[in-house]
Design a protein around this motif. Structure first.
Motif, PDB file in Angstrom:
ATOM      1  N   CYS A 498      12.492 -52.705   3.336  1.00  0.00           N
ATOM      2  CA  CYS A 498      11.454 -52.912   2.321  1.00  0.00           C
ATOM      3  C   CYS A 498      11.679 -51.999   1.114  1.00  0.00           C
ATOM      4  CB  CYS A 498      10.069 -52.665   2.910  1.00  0.00           C
ATOM      5  SG  CYS A 498       9.553 -53.884   4.129  1.00  0.00           S
ATOM      6  N   PHE A 499      12.043 -50.745   1.389  1.00  0.00           N
ATOM      7  CA  PHE A 499      12.306 -49.797   0.314  1.00  0.00           C
ATOM      8  C   PHE A 499      13.477 -50.265  -0.547  1.00  0.00           C
ATOM      9  CE2 PHE A 499      14.807 -46.167  -1.230  1.00  0.00           C
ATOM     10  CZ  PHE A 499      13.863 -45.557  -2.043  1.00  0.00           C
ATOM     11  N   ILE A 500      14.537 -50.726   0.095  1.00  0.00           N
ATOM     12  CA  ILE A 500      15.713 -51.210  -0.651  1.00  0.00           C
ATOM     13  C   ILE A 500      15.336 -52.425  -1.494  1.00  0.00           C
ATOM     14  CG2 ILE A 500      17.997 -52.248  -0.393  1.00  0.00           C
ATOM     15  CD1 ILE A 500      18.342 -50.521   2.125  1.00  0.00           C
ATOM     16  N   LEU A 501      14.575 -53.361  -0.915  1.00  0.00           N
ATOM     17  CA  LEU A 501      14.165 -54.553  -1.659  1.00  0.00           C
ATOM     18  C   LEU A 501      13.329 -54.183  -2.867  1.00  0.00           C
ATOM     19  CD1 LEU A 501      13.206 -56.998   1.251  1.00  0.00           C
ATOM     20  CD2 LEU A 501      15.244 -57.076  -0.180  1.00  0.00           C
ATOM     21  N   TYR A 502      12.399 -53.227  -2.689  1.00  0.00           N
ATOM     22  CA  TYR A 502      11.499 -52.850  -3.788  1.00  0.00           C
ATOM     23  C   TYR A 502      12.211 -52.015  -4.839  1.00  0.00           C
ATOM     24  CZ  TYR A 502       7.376 -51.206  -6.262  1.00  0.00           C
ATOM     25  OH  TYR A 502       6.453 -50.934  -7.244  1.00  0.00           O
ATOM     26  N   GLN A 503      13.082 -51.124  -4.398  1.00  0.00           N
ATOM     27  CA  GLN A 503      13.723 -50.200  -5.326  1.00  0.00           C
ATOM     28  C   GLN A 503      14.821 -50.877  -6.135  1.00  0.00           C
ATOM     29  OE1 GLN A 503      12.565 -47.181  -5.680  1.00  0.00           O
ATOM     30  NE2 GLN A 503      14.000 -46.493  -7.236  1.00  0.00           N
ATOM     31  N   PHE A 504      15.584 -51.759  -5.502  1.00  0.00           N
ATOM     32  CA  PHE A 504      16.740 -52.326  -6.173  1.00  0.00           C
ATOM     33  C   PHE A 504      16.598 -53.811  -6.475  1.00  0.00           C
ATOM     34  CE2 PHE A 504      18.224 -48.756  -3.536  1.00  0.00           C
ATOM     35  CZ  PHE A 504      18.741 -47.950  -4.535  1.00  0.00           C
ATOM     36  N   GLY A 505      15.545 -54.447  -5.978  1.00  0.00           N
ATOM     37  CA  GLY A 505      15.320 -55.859  -6.275  1.00  0.00           C
ATOM     38  C   GLY A 505      14.558 -56.034  -7.577  1.00  0.00           C
ATOM     39  N   GLY A 507      11.450 -58.837  -9.554  1.00  0.00           N
ATOM     40  CA  GLY A 507      10.577 -59.999  -9.482  1.00  0.00           C
ATOM     41  C   GLY A 507      10.044 -60.273  -8.089  1.00  0.00           C
ATOM     42  N   LEU A 508      10.306 -61.484  -7.599  1.00  0.00           N
ATOM     43  CA  LEU A 508       9.769 -61.942  -6.317  1.00  0.00           C
ATOM     44  C   LEU A 508      10.250 -61.093  -5.160  1.00  0.00           C
ATOM     45  CD1 LEU A 508      10.160 -65.797  -6.825  1.00  0.00           C
ATOM     46  CD2 LEU A 508       8.142 -64.395  -7.232  1.00  0.00           C
ATOM     47  N   VAL A 509      11.482 -60.596  -5.247  1.00  0.00           N
ATOM     48  CA  VAL A 509      12.043 -59.778  -4.162  1.00  0.00           C
ATOM     49  C   VAL A 509      11.238 -58.491  -3.993  1.00  0.00           C
ATOM     50  CG1 VAL A 509      14.085 -58.518  -3.373  1.00  0.00           C
ATOM     51  CG2 VAL A 509      14.335 -60.750  -4.470  1.00  0.00           C
ATOM     52  N   ARG A 510      10.881 -57.858  -5.114  1.00  0.00           N
ATOM     53  CA  ARG A 510      10.080 -56.632  -5.060  1.00  0.00           C
ATOM     54  C   ARG A 510       8.715 -56.918  -4.447  1.00  0.00           C
ATOM     55  NH1 ARG A 510      11.062 -52.268  -8.622  1.00  0.00           N
ATOM     56  NH2 ARG A 510       8.845 -52.187  -9.126  1.00  0.00           N
ATOM     57  N   GLY A 511       8.115 -58.055  -4.824  1.00  0.00           N
ATOM     58  CA  GLY A 511       6.808 -58.407  -4.273  1.00  0.00           C
ATOM     59  C   GLY A 511       6.842 -58.586  -2.771  1.00  0.00           C
ATOM     60  N   PHE A 512       7.897 -59.236  -2.281  1.00  0.00           N
ATOM     61  CA  PHE A 512       8.052 -59.423  -0.838  1.00  0.00           C
ATOM     62  C   PHE A 512       8.200 -58.079  -0.136  1.00  0.00           C
ATOM     63  CE2 PHE A 512      10.746 -59.944   2.910  1.00  0.00           C
ATOM     64  CZ  PHE A 512      10.043 -60.917   3.611  1.00  0.00           C
ATOM     65  N   GLY A 513       9.056 -57.212  -0.686  1.00  0.00           N
ATOM     66  CA  GLY A 513       9.278 -55.904  -0.076  1.00  0.00           C
ATOM     67  C   GLY A 513       8.019 -55.053  -0.045  1.00  0.00           C
ATOM     68  N   LEU A 514       7.215 -55.109  -1.131  1.00  0.00           N
ATOM     69  CA  LEU A 514       6.001 -54.290  -1.203  1.00  0.00           C
ATOM     70  C   LEU A 514       4.957 -54.749  -0.192  1.00  0.00           C
ATOM     71  CD1 LEU A 514       4.351 -52.069  -2.558  1.00  0.00           C
ATOM     72  CD2 LEU A 514       3.629 -53.739  -4.271  1.00  0.00           C
ATOM     73  N   THR A 515       4.652 -56.043  -0.173  1.00  0.00           N
ATOM     74  CA  THR A 515       3.615 -56.528   0.745  1.00  0.00           C
ATOM     75  C   THR A 515       4.047 -56.378   2.202  1.00  0.00           C
ATOM     76  OG1 THR A 515       4.484 -58.798   0.500  1.00  0.00           O
ATOM     77  CG2 THR A 515       2.641 -58.158  -0.906  1.00  0.00           C
ATOM     78  N   LEU A 516       5.319 -56.611   2.485  1.00  0.00           N
ATOM     79  CA  LEU A 516       5.804 -56.435   3.857  1.00  0.00           C
ATOM     80  C   LEU A 516       5.733 -54.971   4.268  1.00  0.00           C
ATOM     81  CD1 LEU A 516       7.060 -57.565   6.411  1.00  0.00           C
ATOM     82  CD2 LEU A 516       9.315 -57.365   5.350  1.00  0.00           C
ATOM     83  N   GLY A 517       6.094 -54.067   3.352  1.00  0.00           N
ATOM     84  CA  GLY A 517       6.050 -52.636   3.665  1.00  0.00           C
ATOM     85  C   GLY A 517       4.635 -52.156   3.963  1.00  0.00           C
TER      86      GLY A 517
END
Length: 542
Positions: A498-505, A507-517
C-alpha cells in the motif's frame, strides 16, 4: 482478563461505533447534540464517481537548470491548485507525473461544468510582480457615507456573533470557521498561534496581554483599523519573573472599511520589476535568531530597478504579487542596491520553503501545454456510485452468509465486528478526508475481505486449541495469541505494498493504496480488540 475490564472495553467499542455512525449519516435531525458538526462531514468523491474533467499538461523544462526543475514544476503545481481553488472547484487533485525526462501535470476537476474557462485559467503563465502603492485621493461625501453605513452593518453583525459566542456551551472554534472574515485563521477556527509583544496591532495586543485571562473571551467588541474582533485567550507563557512573554489566542474578525484604505483604494501600481529579473529565491536563516527567511537575488537589470523602487519607498510597503495575489508585503527600511533582498515575517520552515518555491516558479518560466482531456459525465458518475454501493452490499451479504453458515454464533459476532469496522473506516474517509474513486472503493471492499480473513484465522486457531482439550476461555486467549503472528505478518506485507502504491503511484493507484491501507490497519484493530471482546463477553466461564 477481569470481566469488568472486558465490559469497559465493550462500552468504549459501542461509543466509538455510535460516534462513527453519527459521522456516516449524511444529515442528522436538529435534536442530536452537535448535529451541525456531524452533518458537515462530507464524502469526497473523485472524478470517476462525481463526473468532471481530467486535464493533462506537459511542462517545458528545457531552459531550466537540472537542479531547479523539481522546484519549478512543484511551484507550477501549487499555482495551478490555487487557481483551481479561486475558480471554485472542490475536491480537485493536481499531481506531478514524470515519464522519462518529461514532467506532466495531471489535473482532476470533479463536477466542473465550464471546462473551457478552467483550461484557459490553468494554462496561463505564472506572473510574478513587484508593486508599490498608488497615490492616495480624496473621498467624496457619498463615499464617506457608504463607509459609515458599511461599518455600522459590520458592527451589528459582529455584535450578533459576540452574543452567540457568549452563549453557554458555544464552540468558539466552530463559530470562527463559520463567521470570521480573516482568511489566515478562519480555517483553523480563528487560531493565531503563539506571538509576543510588538507583533499584533496595539489595541489587539493590549487586550490579550493585559486584560484577558486564559480561557476568557472579550465581553465587548475590540475595534482596530482592520475591523471588529472577538478575542479568546487560549494560553500564555511566563518567564522566571512571572511576566507574560508569549500569548496564544483565537479571534473572530468582521472586516470594517477605513477612509485611509479607501483613499489608497487598495491599489498597487506597476514598477516594471517582475519575475523576469528575479534570478532565484532561496530559504536562508537569520544569523541572529535562526528563524527561516526567504532570500531574493535579481539580475543586473532587476538590481537597478529594485534599488530605485526601494529608494523611493523607504518606510513604505512594497508588495510581491504572484498571479495578482499578494504573497508578501514587506516594509522597506532602506534603499537596497545590492540586487538582493530578504523577506522575513516569523515564517515556519515549511512556509518559507513554500514561499521560495512559489517565487521561483514565477521567476523560472515553465510553459505548460495541454496534451490530453478526458470528460466524465455526471450520469456516468452516478451510475458508478450506485454500482459501487451494490457491489459493497452484495459482498458484505455473501461474507455474512458464509461466516454465519460456518461459524454460527462466532460468525454472527464477526459480522457485528465487521459492521463496526465498516462504520469506523467510512467515518475516517470523511474525517481525513479521503477522495473516493472507483479504485478507492475497490480497496475498501478488498479490505473487508481481509478483515474477515483475520477472523477466520482466529476462529480456526480457537478450534485447534479446543481439540487439545483446553477450556473455552483459555482456547480463546491462546487462539488469538497464536493467530496474531500470521495476521500481523500478512497485514504488514500488505501495508508495504500500500505504501509503495501510494508513494510511487498516481491517480487511481494512489486511491486504491490509501483506502486499502486504512482498511488493513483498522481490520487488525477490530479483529484483535472488537472480536476478542465480543467472544469474551459471550463466554461465561471456562
Amino acid at each position: 482478563m477481569n470481566r469488568n475490564k472486558v465490559w469497559s472495553i465493550f462500552v468504549l467499542i459501542v461509543a466509538f461505533a455510535i460516534f462513527a455512525l453519527l459521522i456516516d449519516i449524511p444529515q442528522l435531525p436538529g435534536w442530536v447534540p452537535g448535529h451541525q458538526w456531524f452533518s458537515k462531514q462530507k464524502v469526497h468523491l473523485g472524478l470517476d464517481l462525481q463526473g468532471g474533467t481530467q486535464l493533462t499538461y506537459r511542462t517545458d523544462t528545457s531552459n531550466i537548470p537540472y537542479e531547479q526543475k523539481v522546484s519549478a514544476v512543484e511551484g507550477a503545481r501549487d499555482i495551478i491548485e490555487r487557481r483551481i481553488n479561486i475558480f471554485g472547484v472542490t475536491e480537485s487533485i493536481t499531481q506531478i507525473a514524470k515519464l522519462k525526462d518529461e514532467w506532466n501535470l495531471i489535473v482532476e476537476l470533479p463536477g466542473i461544468e465550464d471546462v473551457h474557462s478552467a483550461v484557459n485559467m490553468i494554462g496561463e503563465t505564472p506572473i510574478l510582480e513587484f508593486k508599490e502603492q498608488a497615490p492616495s485621493r480624496e473621498l467624496s461625501e457619498s463615499e464617506k457615507d457608504a463607509i459609515a453605513e458599511y461599518n455600522q452593518h459590520a458592527q451589528e453583525r459582529a455584535q450578533d456573533i459576540l452574543e452567540k459566542v457568549s452563549a453557554v456551551g458555544a464552540d468558539f472554534s466552530f463559530l470562527a470557521k463559520e463567521y470570521s472574515e480573516d482568511p489566515g485563521s478562519k480555517s483553523s477556527g480563528g487560531d493565531l498561534g503563539w506571538f509576543s509583544r510588538g507583533t499584533m496591532i496595539p489595541e489587539f495586543e493590549k487586550v490579550v496581554f493585559d486584560d484577558l485571562k486564559v480561557g476568557q473571551i472579550t465581553p465587548e467588541l475590540v475595534k482596530t483599523n482592520i475591523g471588529y474582533h472577538i478575542i479568546k485567550k487560549t494560553d500564555e507563557k511566563r518567564n522566571d519573573q512571572g511576566e507574560v512573554t508569549e500569548v496564544r489566542a483565537s479571534h473572530i474578525l468582521i472586516v470594517a472599511k477605513s477612509e485611509e484604505a479607501i483613499k489608497q483604494n487598495g491599489k498597487w501600481q506597476y514598477t516594471g520589476l517582475t519575475g523576469k529579473q528575479l534570478q532565484r529565491a532561496l530559504v536562508t536563516f537569520d544569523p541572529q535568531t535562526g528563524e527561516p527567511e526567504v532570500s531574493l537575488e535579481f539580475n543586473k537589470e532587476g538590481a537597478k530597478l529594485f534599488g530605485e523602487i526601494t529608494g523611493r519607498n523607504i518606510n513604505k510597503p512594497v508588495a510581491i504579487f504572484l498571479d495578482n495575489y499578494p504573497l508578501s508585503i514587506p516594509v522597506v527600511r532602506e534603499k537596497i542596491i545590492t540586487g538582493r533582498a530578504i523577506i522575513s515575517g516569523n515564517f515556519k520552515l515549511s512556509e518559507a520553503k513554500e514561499l521560495a518555491r512559489r517565487l521561483s516558479a514565477g521567476a523560472l518560466p515553465v510553459p505548460i501545454k495541454l496534451i490530453g482531456q478526458q470528460n466524465v459525465g455526471p450520469n456516468l458518475g452516478k451510475n458508478s456510485v450506485k454500482k459501487s454501493v451494490v457491489a459493497g452490499l452484495l459482498g458484505f451479504l455473501l461474507v455474512a452468509i458464509f461466516m454465519i453458515g460456518f461459524y454460527k454464533l462466532r460468525g454472527v459476532l464477526a459480522i457485528v465486528a465487521l459492521s463496526i469496522y465498516a462504520l469506523i473506516v467510512l467515518a475516517l474517509y470523511k474525517l481525513i478526508p479521503v477522495t473516493l474513486t472507483l479504485a478507492g472503493v475497490a480497496g475498501f471492499i478488498v479490505s473487508l475481505g481481509m478483515a474477515v480473513d483475520a477472523n477466520i484465522l482466529i476462529f480456526e486457531r480457537i478450534k485447534d486449541e479446543r481439540r487439545l482439550g483446553k477450556p473455552l476461555s483459555v482456547a480463546i486467549d491462546d487462539g488469538f495469541r497464536h493467530a496474531w503472528t500470521a495476521i500481523r505478518d500478512g497485514n504488514i506485507t500488505t501495508l508495504i505494498v500500500c505504501f509503495i502504491l501510494y508513494q510511487f503511484g498516481s491517480g487511481l493507484v494512489r486511491g486504491f493504496g490509501l483506502t486499502l491501507g486504512i482498511g488493513v490497519i483498522m481490520s487488525m484493530l477490530t479483529a484483535i480488540v472488537v472480536t476478542k471482546t465480543f467472544l469474551r463477553i459471550t463466554t461465561k466461564n471456562g
